[in-house]
Design a protein around this motif. Structure first.
Motif, mmCIF file in Angstrom:
data_model
loop_
_atom_site.group_PDB
_atom_site.id
_atom_site.type_symbol
_atom_site.label_atom_id
_atom_site.label_comp_id
_atom_site.label_asym_id
_atom_site.label_seq_id
_atom_site.Cartn_x
_atom_site.Cartn_y
_atom_site.Cartn_z
ATOM 1 N N THR A 88 3.140 5.568 0.328
ATOM 2 C CA THR A 88 2.571 5.175 -0.964
ATOM 3 C C THR A 88 1.321 4.341 -0.695
ATOM 4 O O THR A 88 1.336 3.433 0.142
ATOM 5 N N TYR A 89 0.255 4.662 -1.434
ATOM 6 C CA TYR A 89 -1.013 3.947 -1.308
ATOM 7 C C TYR A 89 -1.390 3.350 -2.659
ATOM 8 O O TYR A 89 -1.171 3.973 -3.705
ATOM 9 N N LEU A 90 -1.963 2.138 -2.602
ATOM 10 C CA LEU A 90 -2.590 1.547 -3.782
ATOM 11 C C LEU A 90 -4.085 1.556 -3.537
ATOM 12 O O LEU A 90 -4.557 1.109 -2.488
ATOM 13 N N GLU A 94 -8.294 1.120 -9.637
ATOM 14 C CA GLU A 94 -6.849 1.234 -9.787
ATOM 15 C C GLU A 94 -6.350 2.680 -9.790
ATOM 16 O O GLU A 94 -6.666 3.477 -10.669
ATOM 17 N N LYS A 96 -2.681 4.807 -7.960
ATOM 18 C CA LYS A 96 -1.531 4.827 -7.064
ATOM 19 C C LYS A 96 -1.335 6.257 -6.583
ATOM 20 O O LYS A 96 -1.326 7.196 -7.390
ATOM 21 N N GLU A 98 1.076 8.806 -4.101
ATOM 22 C CA GLU A 98 2.251 9.108 -3.281
ATOM 23 C C GLU A 98 1.843 10.283 -2.388
ATOM 24 O O GLU A 98 1.635 11.391 -2.883
ATOM 25 N N THR A 155 -4.908 3.381 6.108
ATOM 26 C CA THR A 155 -5.966 3.340 5.094
ATOM 27 C C THR A 155 -6.474 4.749 4.824
ATOM 28 O O THR A 155 -6.409 5.626 5.693
ATOM 29 N N CYS A 173 -8.110 3.293 -0.380
ATOM 30 C CA CYS A 173 -6.660 3.143 -0.522
ATOM 31 C C CYS A 173 -6.063 2.456 0.707
ATOM 32 O O CYS A 173 -6.504 2.664 1.827
ATOM 33 N N ASN A 174 -5.028 1.648 0.448
ATOM 34 C CA ASN A 174 -4.289 0.960 1.500
ATOM 35 C C ASN A 174 -2.803 1.254 1.340
ATOM 36 O O ASN A 174 -2.281 1.264 0.225
ATOM 37 N N LYS A 175 -2.175 1.459 2.480
ATOM 38 C CA LYS A 175 -0.740 1.731 2.520
ATOM 39 C C LYS A 175 0.021 0.505 2.030
ATOM 40 O O LYS A 175 -0.311 -0.629 2.381
ATOM 41 N N THR A 176 1.045 0.737 1.168
ATOM 42 C CA THR A 176 1.861 -0.377 0.712
ATOM 43 C C THR A 176 2.998 -0.602 1.689
ATOM 44 O O THR A 176 3.394 0.298 2.423
ATOM 45 N N GLN A 177 3.537 -1.798 1.712
ATOM 46 C CA GLN A 177 4.614 -2.110 2.656
ATOM 47 C C GLN A 177 5.948 -1.768 2.101
ATOM 48 O O GLN A 177 6.385 -1.807 1.119
#
Length: 177
Positions: A88-90, A94, A96, A98, A155, A173-177
């Motif tokens: 998942t990336y944010l 804005e 999101k 998947e 990223t 985009c950055n990968k969520t934890q």
């Protein structure tokens, strides 16, 4: 003699007609069919209609005791598909995403609120990996590019354009934890 012979012939015809009538009547009568014996029933193969649904076992065993690891270990088989990764990336602005990476097929499926796209990898490099499809992010006519960097795919950058290719939207985009 003619008269004697005539009587004899008439008697023969009469007896013959009686015999034919008796045979005809017996042929027209209904006869009961012979009931099959138990051995015939056992040896006869019955046709049973088949169902596409799997058969359910009749003997269900429920136990209240927990089985030990050793007892369950031989009965348990697990298959892990290592060629599929979900991340998942944010993104900013804005958005999101998947991302489902299918490494064996060299594809990624990107799911957003706007739609879902399947992109194909266009290079052999592992960093950055580049994926493209000739469709806009919302599924309309256009183009979408996805570039993801690092071994962990931490990223990424998505570029998407609609029918007007001059109007390109870019998201970091950055990968969520």
């Amino acid at each position: 003699m003619n008269l004697g012979r005539s009587k004899q012939l008439r008697a023969s015809v009469f007896v013959t007609s009686l015999l034919v009538s008796a045979i005809g009547l017996s042929a027209c009568q209904q006869q009961s069919e012979i009931e099959p014996s138990l051995e015939d029933s056992i040896n006869a193969e019955e046709s049973v209609p088949m169902s596409a649904d799997p058969a359910e076992p009749n003997n269900v065993v429920v136990t209240n005791e927990d089985a030990s690891l050793n007892e369950v270990q031989e009965d348990t088989v697990a298959t892990v598909n290592t060629d599929v990764t979900q991340i998942t990336y944010l993104c900013s602005p804005e958005l999101k995403i998947e991302a489902t990476y299918k490494d064996a097929d060299k594809q990624v499926v990107l799911a957003t609120e706007q739609g879902t796209l399947m992109l194909t990898k266009t290079n052999d490099s592992s960093s950055p990996e580049m994926f493209e499809v000739a469709t806009a992010l919302d599924g309309s006519k256009g183009a979408t590019q996805w570039r993801v960097a690092h071994q962990e795919r931490a990223t990424g950058v998505i570029r998407t354009a609609g029918a007007d290719e001059a109007d390109i939207n870019t998201y970091e985009c950055n990968k969520t934890q």
